[in-house]
Design a protein around this motif. Structure first.
Motif, mmCIF file in Angstrom:
data_model
loop_
_atom_site.group_PDB
_atom_site.id
_atom_site.type_symbol
_atom_site.label_atom_id
_atom_site.label_comp_id
_atom_site.label_asym_id
_atom_site.label_seq_id
_atom_site.Cartn_x
_atom_site.Cartn_y
_atom_site.Cartn_z
ATOM 1 N N LEU A 16 -0.035 11.698 -40.794
ATOM 2 C CA LEU A 16 0.523 11.996 -42.108
ATOM 3 C C LEU A 16 -0.536 11.855 -43.186
ATOM 4 C CD1 LEU A 16 3.844 9.958 -41.816
ATOM 5 C CD2 LEU A 16 3.573 12.443 -41.623
ATOM 6 N N THR A 17 -0.424 12.702 -44.177
ATOM 7 C CA THR A 17 -1.284 12.625 -45.354
ATOM 8 C C THR A 17 -0.393 12.335 -46.556
ATOM 9 O OG1 THR A 17 -2.777 14.227 -44.366
ATOM 10 C CG2 THR A 17 -3.005 13.840 -46.716
ATOM 11 N N LEU A 18 -0.827 11.395 -47.380
ATOM 12 C CA LEU A 18 -0.038 10.889 -48.493
ATOM 13 C C LEU A 18 -0.569 11.367 -49.837
ATOM 14 C CD1 LEU A 18 2.093 8.757 -49.563
ATOM 15 C CD2 LEU A 18 0.184 7.133 -49.573
ATOM 16 N N ALA A 19 0.364 11.707 -50.712
ATOM 17 C CA ALA A 19 0.068 11.934 -52.133
ATOM 18 C C ALA A 19 0.971 10.995 -52.917
ATOM 19 C CB ALA A 19 0.353 13.380 -52.528
ATOM 20 N N THR A 20 0.457 10.451 -54.006
ATOM 21 C CA THR A 20 1.296 9.615 -54.856
ATOM 22 C C THR A 20 1.357 10.204 -56.262
ATOM 23 O OG1 THR A 20 -0.459 8.122 -55.643
ATOM 24 C CG2 THR A 20 0.648 7.526 -53.578
ATOM 25 N N ALA A 21 2.499 9.970 -56.895
ATOM 26 C CA ALA A 21 2.703 10.325 -58.296
ATOM 27 C C ALA A 21 3.216 9.052 -58.950
ATOM 28 C CB ALA A 21 3.715 11.454 -58.424
ATOM 29 N N GLU A 22 2.325 8.367 -59.648
ATOM 30 C CA GLU A 22 2.621 7.017 -60.123
ATOM 31 C C GLU A 22 2.642 6.951 -61.643
ATOM 32 O OE1 GLU A 22 0.529 3.917 -57.883
ATOM 33 O OE2 GLU A 22 -0.487 5.561 -56.843
ATOM 34 N N SER A 23 3.713 6.374 -62.134
ATOM 35 C CA SER A 23 3.805 6.129 -63.564
ATOM 36 C C SER A 23 3.554 4.648 -63.803
ATOM 37 C CB SER A 23 5.152 6.582 -64.106
ATOM 38 O OG SER A 23 5.167 6.498 -65.508
ATOM 39 N N CYS A 24 4.527 3.798 -63.567
ATOM 40 C CA CYS A 24 4.351 2.386 -63.934
ATOM 41 C C CYS A 24 3.300 1.664 -63.083
ATOM 42 C CB CYS A 24 5.683 1.632 -63.935
ATOM 43 S SG CYS A 24 6.364 1.312 -62.331
ATOM 44 N N THR A 25 2.997 2.148 -61.892
ATOM 45 C CA THR A 25 1.958 1.498 -61.084
ATOM 46 C C THR A 25 0.570 2.059 -61.352
ATOM 47 O OG1 THR A 25 2.522 2.965 -59.242
ATOM 48 C CG2 THR A 25 3.480 0.735 -59.218
ATOM 49 N N ALA A 26 0.480 3.152 -62.085
ATOM 50 C CA ALA A 26 -0.793 3.713 -62.558
ATOM 51 C C ALA A 26 -1.868 3.837 -61.488
ATOM 52 C CB ALA A 26 -1.319 2.901 -63.743
ATOM 53 N N GLY A 27 -1.489 4.305 -60.305
ATOM 54 C CA GLY A 27 -2.465 4.494 -59.232
ATOM 55 C C GLY A 27 -2.609 3.322 -58.289
ATOM 56 N N LEU A 28 -1.852 2.277 -58.498
ATOM 57 C CA LEU A 28 -1.988 1.066 -57.682
ATOM 58 C C LEU A 28 -1.542 1.287 -56.238
ATOM 59 C CD1 LEU A 28 -2.953 -1.845 -57.785
ATOM 60 C CD2 LEU A 28 -0.672 -2.508 -58.569
ATOM 61 N N ILE A 29 -0.572 2.165 -56.004
ATOM 62 C CA ILE A 29 -0.133 2.429 -54.626
ATOM 63 C C ILE A 29 -1.304 2.943 -53.804
ATOM 64 C CG2 ILE A 29 1.347 3.849 -53.146
ATOM 65 C CD1 ILE A 29 3.389 3.893 -55.475
ATOM 66 N N VAL A 30 -1.934 3.993 -54.272
ATOM 67 C CA VAL A 30 -3.045 4.576 -53.523
ATOM 68 C C VAL A 30 -4.261 3.643 -53.534
ATOM 69 C CG1 VAL A 30 -4.129 6.003 -55.324
ATOM 70 C CG2 VAL A 30 -4.085 6.791 -52.963
ATOM 71 N N SER A 31 -4.452 2.914 -54.607
ATOM 72 C CA SER A 31 -5.560 1.963 -54.679
ATOM 73 C C SER A 31 -5.402 0.837 -53.653
ATOM 74 C CB SER A 31 -5.663 1.377 -56.088
ATOM 75 O OG SER A 31 -6.708 0.448 -56.168
ATOM 76 N N GLU A 32 -4.197 0.316 -53.538
ATOM 77 C CA GLU A 32 -3.946 -0.731 -52.541
ATOM 78 C C GLU A 32 -4.195 -0.202 -51.132
ATOM 79 O OE1 GLU A 32 -2.494 -4.324 -52.668
ATOM 80 O OE2 GLU A 32 -4.014 -3.827 -54.160
ATOM 81 N N GLY A 136 8.905 -11.034 -62.649
ATOM 82 C CA GLY A 136 7.532 -11.402 -62.959
ATOM 83 C C GLY A 136 6.968 -10.696 -64.168
ATOM 84 N N GLU A 137 5.707 -11.000 -64.405
ATOM 85 C CA GLU A 137 4.961 -10.381 -65.500
ATOM 86 C C GLU A 137 4.572 -8.951 -65.109
ATOM 87 O OE1 GLU A 137 4.313 -11.957 -68.453
ATOM 88 O OE2 GLU A 137 5.560 -13.591 -67.669
ATOM 89 N N ARG A 138 4.018 -8.236 -66.062
ATOM 90 C CA ARG A 138 3.672 -6.820 -65.890
ATOM 91 C C ARG A 138 2.949 -6.522 -64.578
ATOM 92 N NH1 ARG A 138 3.039 -2.227 -68.604
ATOM 93 N NH2 ARG A 138 1.209 -0.956 -68.268
ATOM 94 N N ASN A 139 1.846 -7.202 -64.314
ATOM 95 C CA ASN A 139 1.073 -6.886 -63.117
ATOM 96 C C ASN A 139 1.742 -7.363 -61.835
ATOM 97 O OD1 ASN A 139 -0.918 -5.344 -64.359
ATOM 98 N ND2 ASN A 139 -2.057 -7.176 -64.954
ATOM 99 N N ASP A 140 2.602 -8.373 -61.934
ATOM 100 C CA ASP A 140 3.407 -8.785 -60.774
ATOM 101 C C ASP A 140 4.371 -7.663 -60.403
ATOM 102 O OD1 ASP A 140 2.222 -11.358 -60.836
ATOM 103 O OD2 ASP A 140 3.754 -12.069 -62.245
ATOM 104 N N VAL A 141 5.007 -7.078 -61.405
ATOM 105 C CA VAL A 141 5.944 -5.975 -61.182
ATOM 106 C C VAL A 141 5.211 -4.785 -60.579
ATOM 107 C CG1 VAL A 141 7.437 -4.268 -62.338
ATOM 108 C CG2 VAL A 141 7.562 -6.698 -62.975
ATOM 109 N N ARG A 142 4.075 -4.446 -61.129
ATOM 110 C CA ARG A 142 3.299 -3.297 -60.630
ATOM 111 C C ARG A 142 2.904 -3.477 -59.169
ATOM 112 N NH1 ARG A 142 -1.523 -2.954 -62.948
ATOM 113 N NH2 ARG A 142 -1.762 -0.806 -62.261
ATOM 114 N N LEU A 143 2.406 -4.661 -58.822
ATOM 115 C CA LEU A 143 1.979 -4.899 -57.440
ATOM 116 C C LEU A 143 3.178 -4.912 -56.490
ATOM 117 C CD1 LEU A 143 -0.415 -5.407 -55.571
ATOM 118 C CD2 LEU A 143 -0.118 -7.857 -55.993
ATOM 119 N N ALA A 144 4.262 -5.550 -56.887
ATOM 120 C CA ALA A 144 5.462 -5.575 -56.041
ATOM 121 C C ALA A 144 5.998 -4.154 -55.835
ATOM 122 C CB ALA A 144 6.523 -6.469 -56.667
ATOM 123 N N ALA A 145 5.977 -3.350 -56.884
ATOM 124 C CA ALA A 145 6.449 -1.966 -56.774
ATOM 125 C C ALA A 145 5.546 -1.153 -55.852
ATOM 126 C CB ALA A 145 6.526 -1.321 -58.160
#
Length: 178
Positions: A16-32, A136-145
């Motif tokens: 599988l090849t993944l594409a992400t469209a991220e708003s509140c995580t601002a690229g964190l999904i693909v970055s992780e 959590g705080e902003r970055n906690d929410v982003r990472l959990a998401a």
């Protein structure tokens, strides 16, 4: 095996090849995901689309959807995921939009995130959407998401290939069991 390694392994095993469209995580999904060596063969792209204009311009999210349902809505995440799947060379697209903080917006509490996963399988497109709340705080929410988005990839893809999922078949424009 941790979440990131197991997700990369799953993507690779199923080719599988993944594409992400991220708003509140601002690229964190693909970055992780990119933290794992060898993950690049399973990543097509990661799009960080904050503004309504960017959502529309790059992924075809309709202004009518945003006006009717809001930026933080399952309807908007659905269009983000479908735009990412249709406009890129991917088998699966993950999208999110939400309120990471520091303040609520339009009476939507901090920590609210709407997700969508769009998958292509056997010539059909399937879509899963859900809304979650993370503490959590902003970055906690982003990472959990971001981690939640990755964690659900094997769940939803697996359900489609096992024909166990009730999913929305986009091509037939009707509810179906895959």
């Amino acid at each position: 095996m941790d979440l990131l390694e197991s997700t990369v392994r799953y993507l690779q095993e199923h080719e599988l090849t993944l594409a992400t469209a991220e708003s509140c995580t601002a690229g964190l999904i693909v970055s992780e995901l990119a933290r794992i060596p060898g993950s690049g063969q399973s990543i097509d792209c990661g799009l960080a689309v904050y503004s309504p204009q960017a959502k529309h311009r790059y992924l075809g999210v309709s202004f009518e959807t945003i006006d009717t349902y809001g930026l933080t809505s399952e309807a908007t995440s659905r269009e983000l995921a479908l735009g990412a799947l249709d406009n890129n060379d991917a088998d699966i697209a993950v999208a999110n939009t939400g309120i990471a903080g520091p303040k609520p917006h339009d009476d939507i509490p901090v920590g609210t995130v709407c997700f969508a996963w769009a998958l292509r399988h056997d010539g059909k497109t399937f879509l899963f959407v859900e809304t979650r709340h993370f503490p959590g705080e902003r970055n906690d929410v982003r990472l959990a998401a971001a981690h939640h988005a990755l964690k659900q990839i094997p769940t939803y893809h697996g359900a489609v290939i096992r024909k166990e999922a009730s999913a929305y078949d986009i091509d037939q424009d009707k509810e179906t069991t895959s």
